[in-house]
Write a protein that holds these residues in place. Structure first.
Motif, PDB file in Angstrom:
ATOM      1  N   LEU A  52       2.342 -11.155   9.851  1.00  0.00           N
ATOM      2  CA  LEU A  52       2.950 -11.495   8.569  1.00  0.00           C
ATOM      3  C   LEU A  52       1.886 -11.946   7.572  1.00  0.00           C
ATOM      4  CD1 LEU A  52       5.456 -11.944   6.812  1.00  0.00           C
ATOM      5  CD2 LEU A  52       5.684 -14.216   7.853  1.00  0.00           C
ATOM      6  N   VAL A  53       0.963 -12.778   8.031  1.00  0.00           N
ATOM      7  CA  VAL A  53      -0.106 -13.268   7.145  1.00  0.00           C
ATOM      8  C   VAL A  53      -0.990 -12.122   6.669  1.00  0.00           C
ATOM      9  CG1 VAL A  53      -2.156 -14.731   7.034  1.00  0.00           C
ATOM     10  CG2 VAL A  53      -0.084 -15.585   8.145  1.00  0.00           C
ATOM     11  N   LEU A  54      -1.285 -11.179   7.546  1.00  0.00           N
ATOM     12  CA  LEU A  54      -2.128 -10.050   7.166  1.00  0.00           C
ATOM     13  C   LEU A  54      -1.344  -8.961   6.437  1.00  0.00           C
ATOM     14  CD1 LEU A  54      -4.290  -9.600  10.409  1.00  0.00           C
ATOM     15  CD2 LEU A  54      -4.922 -10.773   8.295  1.00  0.00           C
ATOM     16  N   GLY A  55      -0.110  -8.754   6.841  1.00  0.00           N
ATOM     17  CA  GLY A  55       0.661  -7.641   6.302  1.00  0.00           C
ATOM     18  C   GLY A  55       1.266  -7.899   4.940  1.00  0.00           C
ATOM     19  N   TYR A  56       1.618  -9.156   4.647  1.00  0.00           N
ATOM     20  CA  TYR A  56       2.275  -9.439   3.363  1.00  0.00           C
ATOM     21  C   TYR A  56       1.360  -9.126   2.180  1.00  0.00           C
ATOM     22  CZ  TYR A  56       5.766 -11.546   0.334  1.00  0.00           C
ATOM     23  OH  TYR A  56       6.735 -11.733  -0.616  1.00  0.00           O
ATOM     24  N   PRO A  57       0.109  -9.598   2.161  1.00  0.00           N
ATOM     25  CA  PRO A  57      -0.760  -9.247   1.015  1.00  0.00           C
ATOM     26  C   PRO A  57      -0.960  -7.743   0.869  1.00  0.00           C
ATOM     27  CG  PRO A  57      -1.714 -11.052   2.268  1.00  0.00           C
ATOM     28  CD  PRO A  57      -0.583 -10.516   3.077  1.00  0.00           C
ATOM     29  N   PHE A  58      -1.087  -7.039   1.995  1.00  0.00           N
ATOM     30  CA  PHE A  58      -1.287  -5.597   1.907  1.00  0.00           C
ATOM     31  C   PHE A  58      -0.041  -4.913   1.362  1.00  0.00           C
ATOM     32  CE2 PHE A  58      -1.943  -1.267   3.291  1.00  0.00           C
ATOM     33  CZ  PHE A  58      -3.304  -1.095   3.133  1.00  0.00           C
ATOM     34  N   ALA A  59       1.137  -5.327   1.842  1.00  0.00           N
ATOM     35  CA  ALA A  59       2.380  -4.746   1.339  1.00  0.00           C
ATOM     36  C   ALA A  59       2.574  -5.079  -0.140  1.00  0.00           C
ATOM     37  CB  ALA A  59       3.564  -5.259   2.162  1.00  0.00           C
ATOM     38  N   TYR A  60       2.200  -6.292  -0.541  1.00  0.00           N
ATOM     39  CA  TYR A  60       2.309  -6.690  -1.946  1.00  0.00           C
ATOM     40  C   TYR A  60       1.382  -5.835  -2.812  1.00  0.00           C
ATOM     41  CZ  TYR A  60       2.620  -9.808  -5.981  1.00  0.00           C
ATOM     42  OH  TYR A  60       2.827 -10.319  -7.247  1.00  0.00           O
ATOM     43  N   PHE A  61       0.168  -5.620  -2.320  1.00  0.00           N
ATOM     44  CA  PHE A  61      -0.778  -4.776  -3.056  1.00  0.00           C
ATOM     45  C   PHE A  61      -0.250  -3.348  -3.182  1.00  0.00           C
ATOM     46  CE2 PHE A  61      -4.208  -1.638  -2.581  1.00  0.00           C
ATOM     47  CZ  PHE A  61      -4.871  -1.826  -3.784  1.00  0.00           C
ATOM     48  N   MET A  62       0.327  -2.811  -2.127  1.00  0.00           N
ATOM     49  CA  MET A  62       0.886  -1.460  -2.172  1.00  0.00           C
ATOM     50  C   MET A  62       2.031  -1.365  -3.170  1.00  0.00           C
ATOM     51  SD  MET A  62       0.939  -0.553   1.898  1.00  0.00           S
ATOM     52  CE  MET A  62       1.998   0.860   1.628  1.00  0.00           C
ATOM     53  N   ALA A  63       2.910  -2.371  -3.162  1.00  0.00           N
ATOM     54  CA  ALA A  63       4.076  -2.335  -4.041  1.00  0.00           C
ATOM     55  C   ALA A  63       3.687  -2.484  -5.505  1.00  0.00           C
ATOM     56  CB  ALA A  63       5.058  -3.436  -3.642  1.00  0.00           C
ATOM     57  N   ARG A  64       2.583  -3.187  -5.779  1.00  0.00           N
ATOM     58  CA  ARG A  64       2.175  -3.414  -7.175  1.00  0.00           C
ATOM     59  C   ARG A  64       1.129  -2.401  -7.643  1.00  0.00           C
ATOM     60  NH1 ARG A  64       6.089  -5.424  -6.607  1.00  0.00           N
ATOM     61  NH2 ARG A  64       6.719  -7.614  -6.688  1.00  0.00           N
ATOM     62  N   SER A  65       0.686  -1.535  -6.776  1.00  0.00           N
ATOM     63  CA  SER A  65      -0.284  -0.517  -7.175  1.00  0.00           C
ATOM     64  C   SER A  65       0.407   0.578  -7.980  1.00  0.00           C
ATOM     65  CB  SER A  65      -0.955   0.084  -5.939  1.00  0.00           C
ATOM     66  OG  SER A  65       0.011   0.729  -5.125  1.00  0.00           O
ATOM     67  N   PRO A  66      -0.347   1.365  -8.769  1.00  0.00           N
ATOM     68  CA  PRO A  66       0.262   2.464  -9.528  1.00  0.00           C
ATOM     69  C   PRO A  66       1.009   3.428  -8.605  1.00  0.00           C
ATOM     70  CG  PRO A  66      -1.964   2.065 -10.288  1.00  0.00           C
ATOM     71  CD  PRO A  66      -1.778   1.213  -9.068  1.00  0.00           C
ATOM     72  N   ALA A  67       2.105   3.988  -9.122  1.00  0.00           N
ATOM     73  CA  ALA A  67       2.971   4.835  -8.306  1.00  0.00           C
ATOM     74  C   ALA A  67       2.231   6.027  -7.724  1.00  0.00           C
ATOM     75  CB  ALA A  67       4.165   5.303  -9.140  1.00  0.00           C
ATOM     76  N   ARG A  68       1.224   6.531  -8.414  1.00  0.00           N
ATOM     77  CA  ARG A  68       0.519   7.727  -7.922  1.00  0.00           C
ATOM     78  C   ARG A  68      -0.342   7.424  -6.697  1.00  0.00           C
ATOM     79  NH1 ARG A  68      -2.027   6.176 -12.664  1.00  0.00           N
ATOM     80  NH2 ARG A  68      -4.278   5.689 -12.511  1.00  0.00           N
TER      81      ARG A  68
END
Length: 311
Positions: A105-121
């Motif tokens: 959870l500690v490692l995955g949440y920042p990565f998932a947050y970065f993916m969700a906020r990255s440009p759609a392309r």
């Protein structure tokens, strides 16, 4: 105007077809679960409470002189509750599974947050990177960590080359090596549900929080984290449940101090040939897994009812 018999018959056939269609959609998954889970589980449950006569198992229900007798042997379950080895093993399995869930959870949440906020392309490429390990055999991926963590492996050679250590560090067959393998294996199962939740979040809520004077970290804790609770719970269940019964990673990377219930189950079945005891261990493990599943199902039901009330 009354409908003709032909029209009524056609309408009845349509309703019947729709009814059968709905029953099939529901019935096929239930049939699959009954055939491939419930029936094998009942067989294992029967073995766990049967009397053992050499290589044969006694019948649970017998008839003699018109009297039905039910014989249930609970000695295996009583032994599980009283023997310190099994109690410690179950506790160790829960502890390692919980620790693995927290780290993922500690490692995955920042990565998932970065993916969700990255440009759609860029999101499809990031999703592919997360899913890329699944294209390789699970066993090979775990076994590769042996070459990394061994005394003369890649990691020790790298640290020696940088003069960070004077002698190779022993990492194989330790809880550290096992946790590295478990986190590496299960962190994608945490990232994907979190990403699916975060990517659907309305960013206007963060703008509203900023307009009301909330700082970015306050908006994150008060808005983003509560709205991603469903993804956190789903990811935690996907990591915690299989981690409890993990066998391959403790066997390849762990040591005697990382005894988990999956290894005990293997030993009882194939080393001790005690099928009744092994079946009792398996049934207990399934019951142990059903508890977090029931909690998750209850949360899902409450969330669905709250959304229905709000709408």
């Amino acid at each position: 105007m009354k409908s003709s018999p032909i029209a009524m018959l056609g309408a009845w056939r349509v309703r019947l077809a729709e009814g059968w269609g709905k029953r099939s959609v529901i019935g096929v998954p239930y049939g699959f679960l009954i055939l491939f889970f419930s029936l094998p589980f009942l067989v294992v449950l029967k073995i766990s409470v049967s009397e053992v006569f050499g290589v044969h198992f006694g019948e649970l229900l017998t008839f003699a002189d018109g009297v039905a007798t039910l014989k249930v042997d609970l000695s295996n379950y009583l032994f599980l509750l009283t023997d310190s080895l099994y109690v410690q093993t179950y506790g160790s399995s829960i502890r390692f599974a919980f620790l693995n869930t927290v780290i993922c959870l500690v490692l995955g949440y920042p990565f998932a947050y970065f993916m969700a906020r990255s440009p759609a392309r860029y999101r499809p490429a990031l999703l592919m990177l997360v899913s890329l390990p699944f294209w390789t055999s699970y066993l090979l991926r775990v076994y590769a960590w042996r070459g990394i963590l061994e005394d003369h492996g890649v990691l020790n050679q790298f640290l020696l080359a940088l003069h960070l250590i004077d002698a190779p560090k022993h990492m194989m067959y330790t809880p550290f090596a096992m946790m590295v393998g478990m986190v590496y294996t299960y962190v994608p199962f945490m990232i994907l549900p979190l990403y699916a939740t975060l990517v659907k979040m309305d960013l206007k809520l963060l703008e509203a929080a900023a307009d009301l004077g909330a700082r970015p970290w306050q908006a994150f804790w008060l808005v983003t984290v509560p709205l991603s609770k469903a993804g956190i719970i789903a990811g935690s269940m996907l990591v915690f449940i299989p981690s409890i019964g993990e066998y391959v990673i403790p066997e390849l990377l762990g040591g005697p101090r990382t005894l988990m219930i999956g290894r005990v189950l293997w030993d009882e079945f194939f080393s001790n040939n005690d099928w009744a005891m092994a079946s009792a261990v398996a049934v207990s493990m399934v019951v142990l897994i059903l508890i977090p599943l029931a909690v998750f199902n209850r949360y899902q039901t409450e969330s669905s009812s709250l959304r229905g009330t709000e709408s």
